[in-house]
Design a protein around this motif. Structure first.
Motif, short mmCIF file in Angstrom:
data_model
loop_
_atom_site.label_atom_id
_atom_site.label_comp_id
_atom_site.label_asym_id
_atom_site.label_seq_id
_atom_site.Cartn_x
_atom_site.Cartn_y
_atom_site.Cartn_z
N LEU A 93 40.36 42.89 47.61
CA LEU A 93 41.25 42.01 47.07
C LEU A 93 42.33 41.65 46.13
O LEU A 93 43.76 41.62 45.99
N PRO A 94 41.52 42.46 44.44
CA PRO A 94 42.39 42.48 44.14
C PRO A 94 43.82 43.80 44.11
O PRO A 94 44.81 43.22 43.57
N LEU A 124 34.25 35.33 49.27
CA LEU A 124 34.92 36.61 48.78
C LEU A 124 35.50 37.23 47.26
O LEU A 124 35.48 37.76 46.44
N PHE A 125 35.81 35.95 47.16
CA PHE A 125 36.68 35.61 45.83
C PHE A 125 35.30 35.76 44.74
O PHE A 125 35.63 36.47 44.21
N ALA A 165 32.75 36.80 44.97
CA ALA A 165 32.11 38.55 44.37
C ALA A 165 32.70 39.41 43.96
O ALA A 165 32.29 40.22 43.25
N ILE A 166 33.87 39.10 43.57
CA ILE A 166 34.95 40.30 43.17
C ILE A 166 34.27 40.38 41.51
O ILE A 166 33.86 39.35 40.82
N PRO A 167 33.76 41.26 40.60
CA PRO A 167 33.16 41.30 39.76
C PRO A 167 34.68 41.07 38.70
O PRO A 167 35.54 41.19 39.13
N VAL A 168 34.03 40.46 37.16
CA VAL A 168 35.20 40.15 36.88
C VAL A 168 35.79 40.84 35.35
O VAL A 168 33.97 41.60 35.16
#
Lengths: 394, 329
Positions: free
Chosen positions: A217-218, A256-257, A259-262
């Motif tokens: 996504l990014p 999905l959002f 799960a994104i590693p920050v």
């Protein structure tokens, strides 16, 4: 500035025949792309996100007709690509090009860079001799490759440089639509940003239309105007980018959002993770294809397939129980979303048909008001959506 | 804190016809007990070779030289093959990137899992099977009996990686080396596996050496971080310090060019140029051709690793030395 509609995909299906069972005697159909519709305006970018096996690459291949769709229409500048003869298609391919994921396997290792980029011109006979040389060297400059590299072979380049070669080849015939199939996934972090910047520059310069397929996504956010989220061959949510980020509705998109590693150790927290695995596409779940992993699924979801519905503002959603909340505060908004979700089954349970869509409008709280905005006419989906909406309301 | 693993001045090189290719150059680090050390860097930076040097899994033609690889005080760098075999899978185990290629397609999951138990801690067929079932439940696999009988190709990527974790954990090792364990997985599955690893690490009091290229993953799981570039350690810090104030220009560039989900649109910051190949290492500081702050000194002289505070080391002429760098943008 977005122009007129350049690409229209209507009810596109691509099913693969699979032999399975004892001695492969059993025939089954794998629905890789299942009733996908969208349209795209010139100069815009549609990002298609989804996990492996969701059909996003198959969709890309069908649009350029590397694969022949099982049914449905792909209208490019008003012409149906699916129905074209091979000769016509060849003419048309000049205007649609593709950038592939793996810059190692998509370049012929036995050809020099010059010949790789010159190939489209030779195939279509649009330039030769001095003019061809000019064109190729010009393209190399445009994608940031030194002209002196023209006589090297692909193995002499790094991944990022190879992807530049692939981009130069795709742009050679000045296409209108470029399908980018995971163009940065195989690249190193510091190179991904370089390639994304290049794609953006080229889009602005040549007024290109992109379909940008990716699982991250990014990177999709950086380049897209609209984003479609796919799961098991279907579009489950599609919206203008900012709308999608501000009002994420589908539980899968929320997952999905989440799960994104920050990249910020200060923001570590317990996450609401999606449980389970992606189901086998050969035997997709009944009803909503996401119900096996959805934290909010109930009987309605098991029984009935939600239809892709306009929620207002060009936000399309296929879900019985929409979530609310922007990606940044998904956690905080869960409570409110839960309420909205609970209202729906009560209504949907009593009424059998048409309730799936209509019920959204009757979720009579603050959220319900703008969610229920019925699909207005004037776009592709208006006709499909209007009918059940009216039924449900009545 | 106690040091579980200490690596001193590790050099790994490949002899070629006219010299050597140095894949890992003067790398020193340690892993504390119960700690997750992340090694981060781009492809070709030597992070995997470092791990394989520690566990002794490199092909024979690679030469590993060091001033000691100390595991619980004993120098395993000088161990023979049979000594290392007794260590691997028992004291130190490894999780690889691609679970499909690291599991044998011809044997059932049960066979491969019980093989590890049999080799190190055999207590009879029935007991071994029970142990295998227990560890499969620990890695949150539903229907463990059925999984024992299935073959790797019958499982999804996430399930395979859970099996790999089970195999790595079953003998309660003190150190697990995980080489990009989630890179091949989808993002929702990656999040599941990371959560599982953190949870099991606490339960079994295992240390993990976690190799990745993804700074997002580092921020999620690591306690301490080693940043590698072109075969060298360029920065070492705790995860909080590193993300609060990255000091090496490469670390800064890497952080800036990592695409964040909350990033505004516009041109993305990048690191110009490409990673040098092993055969064409630049003189002086290996990062100087791509460094926005490079001075004459950087071109001529290779910087040493400098300690800045108790838990921070940087390999840069400009950090805490000759001239301070401008604050990271």
């Amino acid at each position: 500035m977005p122009g007129e509609v350049i690409l229209e995909v209507k009810h596109l299906n691509k099913h693969f025949k699979v032999n399975s069972g004892f001695l492969g005697l059993q025939r089954e159909w794998l629905k890789a792309v299942n009733d996908v519709s969208f349209s795209l305006r010139a100069g815009e970018t549609l990002g298609i996100v989804g996990e492996s096996g969701c059909g996003k690459s198959t969709l890309g291949n069908c649009i350029i007709r590397l694969l022949r769709p099982t049914s449905g229409e792909v209208r490019f500048q008003g012409m149906d690509i699916c129905a074209m003869t091979d000769a016509r298609l060849r003419e048309h391919r000049k205007e649609i090009q593709m950038i592939f994921q793996d810059p190692f396997s998509s370049l012929n290792p036995r050809k020099r860079v010059f010949d790789i980029i010159a190939e489209p011109f030779r195939v279509h006979g649009t330039a030769r001799g001095k003019a061809l040389e000019e064109e190729v060297l010009g393209l190399m400059g445009e994608v940031g490759l030194d002209r002196s590299y023209a006589h090297r072979y692909p193995h002499e380049f790094s991944g990022g440089q190879r992807q530049r070669i692939g981009i130069a080849r795709a742009l050679a015939l000045r296409p209108k639509l470029v399908i980018c199939d995971e163009p940065v996934s195989a690249l190193d972090v510091s190179i991904q940003a370089q390639i994304l910047n290049l794609l953006k520059e080229l889009q602005a310069k040549h007024h290109l239309t992109y379909i940008f397929i990716a699982h991250g996504l990014p990177s999709v956010r950086q380049i897209s105007d609209h984003i479609a989220v796919m799961y098991l061959g279907e579009i489950v949510e599609m919206a203008p980018k900012n709308e999608l980020f501000a009002r994420t509705m589908h539980p899968y998109t929320v997952g999905l959002f989440e799960a994104i590693p920050v990249p910020d150790p200060g923001k570590r927290k317990e996450k609401q993770l999606l449980q389970g695995d992606i189901p086998n596409a050969l035997h997709p779940p009944t009803g909503c294809c996401f119900h096996t992993r959805c934290p909010h699924a109930d009987e309605v979801c098991v029984r009935e397939k939600p239809r892709l519905t306009d929620m207002g503002g060009g936000h399309f959603l296929a879900c019985h129980h929409p979530r609310r909340g922007s990606y940044g505060q998904a956690g905080e908004d869960q409570a409110g979303a839960g309420q909205a979700g609970e209202v729906v089954p009560g209504v949907g349970g009593g009424d059998v048909h048409g309730a799936d869509v209509g019920a959204l409008g009757t979720g009579g709280d603050a959220h319900g008001a703008d969610m229920g905005t019925p699909g207005t006419g004037g776009d592709v989906y208006g006709a499909d959506v209007g009918a059940p909406d009216a039924e449900g309301a009545g | 804190m106690d040091k579980l693993l200490q690596v001193e001045h590790l050099n790994t090189y490949f002899p070629i016809h006219d010299g050597r290719l140095h894949a890992v150059c003067d790398v020193s680090f340690h892993v504390n007990k119960g700690e997750l050390l992340a090694i981060v860097g781009e492809s070709g930076c030597g992070k995997s070779v470092t791990a394989l040097s520690v566990i002794g899994l490199l092909p024979h033609r690679c030469k590993v030289e060091s001033e000691g690889i100390f595991f619980e005080g004993s120098d395993i760098g000088g161990y023979s093959h049979s000594q290392m075999r007794r260590m691997r899978g028992k004291e130190i185990s490894m999780i690889f990137q691609e679970p499909l290629t690291s599991l044998n397609p011809l044997f059932t999951i049960g066979f491969q899992l019980m093989e590890t138990i049999r080799l190190h801690d055999d207590s009879g067929r029935e007991k071994n099977r029970e142990k295998a079932l227990e560890i499969l439940r620990k890695v949150e696999i539903a229907r463990p009996e059925a999984i024992l009988r299935s073959f790797p190709n019958e499982l999804s990527g996430g399930m395979r990686q859970r099996v790999m974790i089970a195999i790595a954990l079953v003998n309660h090792p003190k150190l697990i080396i995980a080489d990009e364990p989630t890179t091949a997985l989808d993002v929702t599955i990656q999040a599941q596996i990371l959560a599982l690893m953190k949870h099991l690490m606490a339960e079994y009091r295992t240390s993990i050496m976690f190799i990745t290229h993804d700074l997002g993953v580092v921020a999620e799981v690591a306690d301490r971080v080693l940043v590698m570039y072109a075969g060298q350690v360029v920065e070492e810090a705790t995860v909080e310090e590193l993300f609060r104030e990255p000091m090496h220009p490469y670390t800064q560039g890497l952080m800036n060019s990592t695409i964040r989900i909350d990033q505004e649109e516009g041109m993305l910051p990048t690191i110009d140029g490409v990673v040098p190949t092993l055969a064409e290492m630049p003189d002086g500081c290996r990062f100087h051709p791509r460094c926005p702050h490079a001075k004459a000194l950087c071109r001529s002289e290779s910087p040493d690793v400098r300690s800045l505070g108790a838990r921070r080391r940087v390999r840069c002429h400009m950090c805490g030395g000759v001239a301070a760098l401008p604050a990271p943008g």
